[in-house]
Design a protein around this motif. Structure first.
Motif, short mmCIF file in Angstrom:
data_model
loop_
_atom_site.label_atom_id
_atom_site.label_comp_id
_atom_site.label_asym_id
_atom_site.label_seq_id
_atom_site.Cartn_x
_atom_site.Cartn_y
_atom_site.Cartn_z
N PRO A 54 -4.91 -0.98 79.90
CA PRO A 54 -6.59 -0.72 79.53
C PRO A 54 -6.77 0.22 78.38
CG PRO A 54 -6.06 -1.01 81.68
CD PRO A 54 -4.86 -0.68 81.28
N GLY A 55 -7.34 -0.35 77.23
CA GLY A 55 -7.56 0.56 75.98
C GLY A 55 -6.65 1.48 75.27
N LEU A 56 -5.30 0.81 75.72
CA LEU A 56 -4.21 1.67 75.23
C LEU A 56 -4.23 1.87 73.93
CD1 LEU A 56 -1.42 3.35 75.89
CD2 LEU A 56 -0.33 1.00 75.78
N GLY A 57 -4.39 0.75 73.08
CA GLY A 57 -4.27 0.71 71.78
C GLY A 57 -2.95 0.23 71.24
N ARG A 58 -2.60 -0.31 70.10
CA ARG A 58 -0.90 -1.07 69.63
C ARG A 58 -0.53 -0.17 68.77
NH1 ARG A 58 -3.10 -7.27 69.77
NH2 ARG A 58 -4.24 -7.11 71.74
N ASP A 59 -0.97 1.03 68.33
CA ASP A 59 -0.40 1.86 67.16
C ASP A 59 0.89 2.56 67.75
OD1 ASP A 59 -1.34 3.92 68.82
OD2 ASP A 59 -2.83 4.47 67.42
N ALA A 60 1.36 3.60 66.91
CA ALA A 60 2.81 4.20 67.19
C ALA A 60 2.26 4.97 68.40
CB ALA A 60 3.13 5.10 65.94
N ALA A 61 1.38 5.64 68.49
CA ALA A 61 0.86 6.62 69.80
C ALA A 61 0.99 5.73 70.85
CB ALA A 61 -0.32 7.39 69.51
N ALA A 62 0.24 4.48 71.04
CA ALA A 62 0.42 3.56 72.14
C ALA A 62 1.78 3.41 72.60
CB ALA A 62 -0.48 2.49 71.60
N ARG A 63 2.72 2.98 71.58
CA ARG A 63 3.93 2.46 71.81
C ARG A 63 4.59 3.68 72.50
NH1 ARG A 63 5.95 -2.16 69.22
NH2 ARG A 63 4.29 -3.01 68.01
N ARG B 102 3.27 6.02 74.33
CA ARG B 102 2.87 6.36 75.71
C ARG B 102 3.59 5.08 76.35
NH1 ARG B 102 -1.96 8.76 77.03
NH2 ARG B 102 -2.49 10.43 75.53
N LEU B 103 3.66 3.88 76.06
CA LEU B 103 4.41 2.89 76.93
C LEU B 103 5.95 3.24 77.12
CD1 LEU B 103 4.13 0.35 78.13
CD2 LEU B 103 4.56 -0.86 76.13
N THR B 104 6.44 3.74 76.16
CA THR B 104 7.90 4.08 76.44
C THR B 104 8.11 5.31 77.29
OG1 THR B 104 8.29 3.27 73.97
CG2 THR B 104 10.02 4.85 75.02
N LEU B 105 7.18 6.25 77.26
CA LEU B 105 7.20 7.32 78.36
C LEU B 105 6.86 6.73 79.77
CD1 LEU B 105 5.40 10.14 76.55
CD2 LEU B 105 7.99 10.04 76.76
N ALA B 106 5.87 5.88 79.80
CA ALA B 106 5.70 5.37 81.15
C ALA B 106 6.82 4.56 81.86
CB ALA B 106 4.45 4.38 80.91
N MET B 107 7.21 3.86 80.97
CA MET B 107 8.35 2.90 81.42
C MET B 107 9.84 3.50 81.59
SD MET B 107 7.37 -0.32 81.49
CE MET B 107 8.87 -1.41 81.39
N ALA B 108 9.98 4.64 80.86
CA ALA B 108 11.16 5.51 81.37
C ALA B 108 11.20 6.15 82.71
CB ALA B 108 11.31 6.64 80.26
N GLU B 109 9.90 6.29 83.32
CA GLU B 109 9.67 6.87 84.76
C GLU B 109 9.93 5.74 85.57
OE1 GLU B 109 9.45 10.02 85.31
OE2 GLU B 109 9.26 10.44 83.09
N ASN B 110 10.76 6.00 86.58
CA ASN B 110 11.05 5.11 87.69
C ASN B 110 9.89 4.95 88.50
OD1 ASN B 110 12.63 2.78 88.39
ND2 ASN B 110 13.50 4.30 90.04
N ILE B 111 8.56 4.59 88.30
CA ILE B 111 7.55 4.78 89.07
C ILE B 111 6.83 3.42 89.12
CG2 ILE B 111 5.24 5.63 89.59
CD1 ILE B 111 6.22 8.16 87.75
N PRO B 112 6.52 2.88 90.47
CA PRO B 112 5.82 1.56 90.35
C PRO B 112 4.60 1.63 89.22
CG PRO B 112 6.34 2.08 92.65
CD PRO B 112 6.59 3.64 91.60
N ALA B 113 4.33 0.70 88.59
CA ALA B 113 3.44 0.48 87.76
C ALA B 113 2.89 -0.89 87.50
CB ALA B 113 4.25 0.78 86.19
N VAL C 246 1.22 -6.60 75.08
CA VAL C 246 1.31 -6.92 73.79
C VAL C 246 2.78 -6.04 73.54
CG1 VAL C 246 0.46 -7.25 71.63
CG2 VAL C 246 -0.82 -7.62 73.57
N LEU C 247 2.57 -4.96 73.55
CA LEU C 247 3.63 -3.99 73.11
C LEU C 247 5.12 -4.35 73.92
CD1 LEU C 247 1.75 -0.87 72.77
CD2 LEU C 247 2.26 -2.61 71.01
N LEU C 248 5.05 -4.62 74.93
CA LEU C 248 6.10 -4.92 75.65
C LEU C 248 7.15 -5.83 75.09
CD1 LEU C 248 7.37 -3.99 78.61
CD2 LEU C 248 6.40 -6.29 79.43
N THR C 249 8.36 -5.40 75.10
CA THR C 249 9.50 -6.38 74.84
C THR C 249 10.35 -6.72 75.69
OG1 THR C 249 10.97 -4.64 74.23
CG2 THR C 249 9.40 -5.08 72.57
N GLY C 250 11.47 -7.51 75.59
CA GLY C 250 12.50 -7.97 76.56
C GLY C 250 13.38 -6.77 77.01
#
Length: 464
Positions: free
Chosen positions: A293-302, A304-315, A323-327
């Motif tokens: 929510p409100g993340l944005g789609r720029d380099a900073a948003a990418r 943040r998503l990469t850091l969040a996905m790197a943590e093994n925490i339920p999300a 939109v930024l998520l890839t396979g």
């Protein structure tokens, strides 16, 4: 397996369920009497003594109509039957023979005030003929109240899609034996009016989808504290208002501690943490993350998503995160993920993960869940939840006033809060969707997303 009054059966599952009843000693004629007389109870209530017209088709749905008409006649209600064609099944012919009154042809001038549509029901796979469409629309236009038995004629029971144009709307739809997907899928569900279930003895069916039910929630245990109730971290971004909405909703949905990570200031009642995301995510007490929510789609948003996905925490992944998520989901990640796409985001995820995107909304959500390993909340005017293990749930129709900006952020926060509280990911999604819909029901017309977020607390209280 789902309780019989909560399960949603496809046409094929419904046929097998009826076959099991028959194999167990319940005759087809007896089933038709049970279904028809159960439906007649509802027609009797809503007709209030007004004349009723029952439109009967050639199959067993038409047979139900003859039973309904006979039951109304026995009660002294004014009723007439219009037969679109002669009965073509043994059970329908028997029901016709037990209707001890004259049957009208299709050229009759309707004199009723309540129309009961028993033309075609579950399992129809083709469009109505032009003659049947003309008859149905003419009768619908000449009756003040319209009741569909099992399903409105001309609707695909598994997808909710109309099989032809020009189908009428109804004030009441009576599901026979079990709910069908079309009762909760657009566009069909929008034309069905109120929904009522008529039991006929169908038992629990393995692998049946479920109607999302009111959650069974409870107050915190006596020795609870904010961390035992769950710490949820909401990751903000370029548009902080969306993350604040999600955090507000999360506070009313059970989590003991909701923290908003971002540089923008937060309201006084939300805990804000401006430290770098990489540092904040090292807190081992975090139970769940919400990002999107409100993340944005720029380099900073990418980043943040990469850091969040790197943590093994339920999300929970929502909005821009989808939109930024890839396979390339990290292979080492074992913590569960919940994705909450609307239609456009659902299609984008299907492309990203190589899903065909075929079939109705239920089939699409199930396929994406299986391929990605995520719980999929395919949201919209209708909402389908699918887990990787095949569990599936559909939401009851919610307020159309939810069609306003920010309500999806509220939904994401509600689901994430339930996840942080320790609920199974599929259950967290179901709980969040129910609370979201109930909060909308408690809001006045033309509510804002902020009003909706505030109402989540009241919806939660209703489940205690």
């Amino acid at each position: 397996m789902q309780p019989p009054d909560n399960q949603i059966l496809t046409a094929a599952q419904m046929r097998r369920a009826e076959e099991e009843l028959i194999a167990g000693g319940t005759g087809v004629d007896q089933l038709m009497q049970t279904a028809g007389r159960g439906a007649a109870d509802w027609v009797w209530r809503v007709s209030g003594g007004r004349p009723v017209t029952v439109l009967c088709g050639p199959g067993n749905n038409g047979g139900d109509g003859y039973v309904i008409a006979q039951a109304l006649h026995e009660r002294g209600g004014p009723v007439q039957v219009i037969a679109a064609s002669e009965p073509k099944t043994d059970a329908a012919r028997t029901a016709r023979a037990l209707y001890h009154r004259e049957v009208c042809g299709t050229d009759v001038s309707a004199i009723g005030e309540v129309l009961v549509d028993c033309l075609f029901g579950t399992g129809l796979t083709r469009a109505l003929s032009s003659e049947h469409t003309a008859l149905l629309t003419r009768l619908a236009a000449s009756h003040a109240l319209r009741v569909a038995v099992d399903l409105p004629s001309g609707v695909d029971s598994d997808t909710g899609q109309p099989l032809g144009p020009g189908l009428p709307d109804y004030d009441l739809t009576l599901a026979l034996g079990a709910w069908k997907p079309a009762h909760f899928l657009m566009p069909a569900c929008a034309q069905m009016g109120a929904l009522r279930l008529v039991p006929i003895g169908v038992g629990a069916v393995p692998d049946a989808a479920a109607l999302i039910a009111r959650p069974r929630l409870h107050a915190p245990v006596a020795d609870a504290h904010k961390y035992t109730r769950g710490l949820l971290v909401v990751i903000g971004g370029a548009m902080p208002g969306a993350a604040r909405l999600a955090a507000t909703a999360a506070q009313g949905s059970g989590a003991g501690y909701v923290k908003l990570l971002g540089e923008a200031p937060a309201p006084d009642d939300i805990v804000a943490d401006p430290q770098p995301l990489a540092n904040a995510l090292t807190d081992t007490r975090i139970n769940a993350l919400l990002i999107g929510p409100g993340l944005g789609r720029d380099a900073a948003a990418r980043e943040r998503l990469t850091l969040a996905m790197a943590e093994n925490i339920p999300a929970v992944l929502d909005a821009d995160a989808l939109v930024l998520l890839t396979g390339r989901l990290q292979a080492q990640r074992t913590a569960p993920l919940i994705a909450t796409p609307h239609e456009g985001e659902l299609a984008a995820l299907e492309r990203a993960f190589g899903c065909a995107g075929e079939g109705g909304k239920v089939e699409r959500a199930r396929a994406l869940a299986q391929v990605t390993g995520m719980v999929i909340v395919a949201k919209g005017a209708d909402t389908v939840i699918a887990a990787p293990d095949g569990r599936t749930a559909l939401a009851a129709r919610a307020s159309s006033w939810l069609s306003t900006a920010g309500t999806g952020d509220v939904l994401a926060g509600t689901i994430a809060s339930r996840l942080a509280s320790g609920a199974d990911p599929f259950a967290a999604a179901c709980d969040g969707v129910w609370l979201h819909g109930e909060a909308a029901r408690r809001c006045p017309p033309a509510f804002t997303a902020g009003m909706l977020a505030a109402a989540v607390r009241s919806a939660y209280a209703a489940c205690l």
